[in-house]
Motif scaffolding. Structure first.
Motif, PDB file in Angstrom:
ATOM      1  N   MET A 155     104.232  15.973  38.283  1.00  7.20           N
ATOM      2  CA  MET A 155     103.696  16.041  36.934  1.00  7.20           C
ATOM      3  C   MET A 155     102.592  17.158  36.538  1.00  7.20           C
ATOM      4  O   MET A 155     101.803  16.943  37.211  1.00  7.20           O
ATOM      5  N   LEU A 156     102.794  18.047  35.789  1.00 10.11           N
ATOM      6  CA  LEU A 156     101.971  19.071  35.461  1.00 10.11           C
ATOM      7  C   LEU A 156     101.062  18.381  34.458  1.00 10.11           C
ATOM      8  O   LEU A 156     101.520  18.208  33.230  1.00 10.11           O
ATOM      9  N   THR A 157      99.602  18.440  34.688  1.00  6.98           N
ATOM     10  CA  THR A 157      98.640  17.948  33.783  1.00  6.98           C
ATOM     11  C   THR A 157      98.229  19.145  33.185  1.00  6.98           C
ATOM     12  O   THR A 157      98.093  20.298  33.460  1.00  6.98           O
ATOM     13  N   ALA A 158      97.227  18.509  32.074  1.00  5.12           N
ATOM     14  CA  ALA A 158      96.384  19.637  31.144  1.00  5.12           C
ATOM     15  C   ALA A 158      95.102  19.826  31.656  1.00  5.12           C
ATOM     16  O   ALA A 158      94.094  20.231  30.945  1.00  5.12           O
ATOM     17  N   ASP A 159      94.994  19.812  33.045  1.00  2.52           N
ATOM     18  CA  ASP A 159      93.664  20.066  33.713  1.00  2.52           C
ATOM     19  C   ASP A 159      93.516  21.736  33.933  1.00  2.52           C
ATOM     20  O   ASP A 159      93.318  22.485  34.742  1.00  2.52           O
ATOM     21  N   PHE A 160      93.106  22.369  32.591  1.00  6.48           N
ATOM     22  CA  PHE A 160      92.893  23.692  32.678  1.00  6.48           C
ATOM     23  C   PHE A 160      91.403  23.913  32.045  1.00  6.48           C
ATOM     24  O   PHE A 160      91.186  24.185  30.944  1.00  6.48           O
ATOM     25  N   ASP A 161      90.507  23.432  32.837  1.00  5.21           N
ATOM     26  CA  ASP A 161      89.108  23.287  32.152  1.00  5.21           C
ATOM     27  C   ASP A 161      88.348  24.431  32.962  1.00  5.21           C
ATOM     28  O   ASP A 161      88.279  24.561  34.162  1.00  5.21           O
ATOM     29  N   TYR A 162      86.876  24.689  32.491  1.00  5.34           N
ATOM     30  CA  TYR A 162      86.005  25.409  33.144  1.00  5.34           C
ATOM     31  C   TYR A 162      84.909  25.118  32.327  1.00  5.34           C
ATOM     32  O   TYR A 162      84.775  24.662  31.163  1.00  5.34           O
ATOM     33  N   HIS A 163      83.693  25.438  32.962  1.00  7.55           N
ATOM     34  CA  HIS A 163      82.319  25.486  32.156  1.00  7.55           C
ATOM     35  C   HIS A 163      81.749  26.846  31.768  1.00  7.55           C
ATOM     36  O   HIS A 163      81.812  27.595  32.374  1.00  7.55           O
ATOM     37  N   LEU A 164      81.472  26.832  30.533  1.00  8.59           N
ATOM     38  CA  LEU A 164      81.048  27.994  29.800  1.00  8.59           C
ATOM     39  C   LEU A 164      79.593  27.812  29.363  1.00  8.59           C
ATOM     40  O   LEU A 164      79.538  27.097  28.422  1.00  8.59           O
ATOM     41  N   PRO A 165      78.654  28.560  29.841  1.00  9.25           N
ATOM     42  CA  PRO A 165      77.416  28.519  29.019  1.00  9.25           C
ATOM     43  C   PRO A 165      77.286  28.995  27.774  1.00  9.25           C
ATOM     44  O   PRO A 165      78.174  30.124  27.323  1.00  9.25           O
ATOM     45  N   PRO A 166      76.629  28.235  26.792  1.00  8.88           N
ATOM     46  CA  PRO A 166      76.752  28.420  25.661  1.00  8.88           C
ATOM     47  C   PRO A 166      76.574  29.748  24.998  1.00  8.88           C
ATOM     48  O   PRO A 166      76.963  30.391  24.020  1.00  8.88           O
ATOM     49  N   GLU A 167      75.712  30.699  25.771  1.00  5.80           N
ATOM     50  CA  GLU A 167      75.210  32.075  25.102  1.00  5.80           C
ATOM     51  C   GLU A 167      76.244  32.878  25.507  1.00  5.80           C
ATOM     52  O   GLU A 167      75.877  33.984  24.845  1.00  5.80           O
ATOM     53  N   LEU A 168      77.131  32.523  26.089  1.00  5.03           N
ATOM     54  CA  LEU A 168      78.505  33.421  26.287  1.00  5.03           C
ATOM     55  C   LEU A 168      79.516  33.312  25.155  1.00  5.03           C
ATOM     56  O   LEU A 168      80.676  34.106  25.348  1.00  5.03           O
ATOM     57  N   ILE A 169      79.489  32.277  24.294  1.00  6.48           N
ATOM     58  CA  ILE A 169      80.292  32.269  23.278  1.00  6.48           C
ATOM     59  C   ILE A 169      79.887  33.305  22.257  1.00  6.48           C
ATOM     60  O   ILE A 169      79.076  33.301  21.644  1.00  6.48           O
ATOM     61  N   ALA A 170      80.700  34.475  21.958  1.00  6.39           N
ATOM     62  CA  ALA A 170      80.439  35.468  21.422  1.00  6.39           C
ATOM     63  C   ALA A 170      80.163  35.149  19.935  1.00  6.39           C
ATOM     64  O   ALA A 170      81.364  34.525  19.291  1.00  6.39           O
ATOM     65  N   GLN A 171      79.122  35.606  19.385  1.00  7.29           N
ATOM     66  CA  GLN A 171      78.837  35.332  17.842  1.00  7.29           C
ATOM     67  C   GLN A 171      79.181  36.367  16.990  1.00  7.29           C
ATOM     68  O   GLN A 171      79.465  36.089  15.703  1.00  7.29           O
ATOM     69  N   PHE A 172      79.100  37.704  17.566  1.00 11.99           N
ATOM     70  CA  PHE A 172      79.607  38.809  16.654  1.00 11.99           C
ATOM     71  C   PHE A 172      80.058  39.791  17.608  1.00 11.99           C
ATOM     72  O   PHE A 172      79.509  40.150  19.033  1.00 11.99           O
ATOM     73  N   PRO A 173      80.676  40.761  17.003  1.00 13.39           N
ATOM     74  CA  PRO A 173      81.409  41.772  17.876  1.00 13.39           C
ATOM     75  C   PRO A 173      80.342  42.802  18.248  1.00 13.39           C
ATOM     76  O   PRO A 173      79.410  42.859  17.930  1.00 13.39           O
ATOM     77  N   ALA A 174      81.019  43.506  19.407  1.00 11.73           N
ATOM     78  CA  ALA A 174      80.078  44.823  19.834  1.00 11.73           C
ATOM     79  C   ALA A 174      80.037  45.935  18.601  1.00 11.73           C
ATOM     80  O   ALA A 174      80.893  45.554  17.594  1.00 11.73           O
ATOM     81  N   PRO A 175      79.216  46.678  18.719  1.00 11.21           N
ATOM     82  CA  PRO A 175      78.701  47.741  17.763  1.00 11.21           C
ATOM     83  C   PRO A 175      80.157  48.421  17.066  1.00 11.21           C
ATOM     84  O   PRO A 175      80.423  48.743  16.005  1.00 11.21           O
ATOM     85  N   GLN A 176      81.104  48.793  18.294  1.00  5.79           N
ATOM     86  CA  GLN A 176      82.226  49.305  17.929  1.00  5.79           C
ATOM     87  C   GLN A 176      83.417  48.599  18.620  1.00  5.79           C
ATOM     88  O   GLN A 176      83.145  48.062  19.653  1.00  5.79           O
ATOM     89  N   ARG A 177      84.556  48.625  18.019  1.00  6.70           N
ATOM     90  CA  ARG A 177      85.619  47.805  18.518  1.00  6.70           C
ATOM     91  C   ARG A 177      85.789  48.018  19.881  1.00  6.70           C
ATOM     92  O   ARG A 177      86.259  47.202  20.633  1.00  6.70           O
ATOM     93  N   ASP A 178      86.020  49.424  20.488  1.00  2.00           N
ATOM     94  CA  ASP A 178      86.359  49.570  21.796  1.00  2.00           C
ATOM     95  C   ASP A 178      85.159  49.552  22.711  1.00  2.00           C
ATOM     96  O   ASP A 178      85.446  50.085  23.820  1.00  2.00           O
TER      97      ASP A 178
END
Length: 356
Positions: A1-24
């Motif tokens: 049985m394949l389970t939904a165990d696709f988990d990892y820990h992400l430090p909150p500061e790495l959740i991007a709040q705004f994009p880079a100055p330019q797209r590329d």
């Protein structure tokens, strides 16, 4: 049985709040799925990994300003409406906040982004098992036409913004966005500039577009212990004649088809599954749920962002890392761990990953 165990820990500061100055100017992690090796580059270097004759497929769906604000008639209580799915003109399934106590017959009076009366209202007609409400809009021939005046960009909940902020109006759209219908951006495409696309064309890369209108279900975590029990969300898609021919010719001639974003993958593989493994011009809806092990019929390389734990998007990426096998989960989570160590930005406004 394949389970939904696709988990990892992400430090909150790495959740991007705004994009880079330019797209590329985002960063790019390149994963070689044959060896598992990762390379760290800048997104503008993506052209170095593409070849003349490659077919690059992008999702051109445009994000609706789908978040509306108003007040309940009578009580005056504030309420937030997020459009989810259109049934017919002025007939929508929506999410309400707060919505638990809303009953059929509740009337909502909307206001514009400055807080003024909009002369547009809606009545709750029904409520489904998911807690979504069915609204019938009044005071306008079509609520979609009022959204530029009334609506706000429906940013994901992990992005903090002040009410009525305008910084995302243009940035939360791809530069090639055309038909409106998504309630979330196909984020892998947010990195591209017009100049970069022209450079790719000059290098002999062929570019085609599909449309898949992104729904909220895209980001919902998988709660079923057994993946086979997960009910996939439904999304509308369109493939035009030109794109279908581009893909058909590439597969016939042994050239690569490179999907930009998991939404593009879902369109191409859905069409192939419905048409004896050939992409055809079509319009329809898909509930395809791609997870390990999955044998891809069309897509040869994938450009995508970094996705939420336990999401169907992370499962699709894991399947692509090792087609037809189960090892892709471990390979992708190792790559994610390296990205976290290198301080990549994650999620909608985050950095990118190219899997070859």
């Amino acid at each position: 049985m394949l389970t939904a165990d696709f988990d990892y820990h992400l430090p909150p500061e790495l959740i991007a709040q705004f994009p880079a100055p330019q797209r590329d100017q985002s960063r790019l992690l390149v994963l070689d799925r044959g060896s598992g090796k990762t390379t760290h580059r800048q997104f503008r270097d993506v052209a170095e990994y593409l070849r003349p004759g490659d077919v690059l497929i992008l999702n051109n769906s445009k994000v609706l300003p789908a978040r509306l604000r108003g007040n309940k008639s009578g009580s005056g209580g504030q309420i937030e409406v997020l459009l989810v799915e259109e049934n017919a003109t002025n007939d929508w399934w929506v999410m309400l906040r707060p919505g638990k106590r809303v009953r059929a017959g509740t009337r909502i009076e909307f206001h514009d982004r400055s807080g003024g009366a909009a002369e547009v209202s809606a009545t709750v007609k029904d409520k489904n098992d998911e807690g979504h409400c069915r609204l019938e809009f009044e005071g306008t021939a079509n609520i979609v036409n009022e959204l530029p005046r009334l609506g706000e960009v429906p940013l994901p909940p992990y992005i903090a913004r002040a009410a009525n902020a305008t910084s995302d109006v243009e940035r939360y759209q791809t530069v090639y966005a055309q038909p409106a219908g998504s309630v979330a951006a196909p984020t892998a495409g947010l990195h591209f500039t017009d100049a970069l696309l022209e450079d790719l064309r000059a290098r002999g890369v062929q570019i085609g577009f599909v449309t898949l209108h992104v729904g909220l279900g895209t980001f919902a975590p998988v709660k079923a212990e057994n993946l086979e029990e997960h009910v996939m969300h439904e999304e509308r898609y369109v493939i035009g004649d030109k794109t279908a021919q581009l893909v058909h010719d590439a597969k016939r001639e042994g050239r690569r088809v490179i999907a930009v974003g998991t939404t593009s993958v879902r369109v191409l593989e859905s069409s192939a599954a419905a048409n004896k493994w050939r992409v055809s011009a079509s319009a329809g809806k898909t509930r395809i749920f791609i997870h390990p092990p999955y044998d891809f019929q069309i897509v040869d390389a994938l450009l995508t962002n970094f996705h939420l734990p336990q999401s169907t998007l992370l499962m699709l990426v894991s399947a692509f890392a090792s087609p037809g096998k189960l090892e892709g989960r471990e390979m992708v989570l190792r790559a994610y761990a390296g990205a976290i160590e290198q301080r990549y930005r994650f999620y909608s406004y985050g950095d990118a990953m190219l899997i070859l």
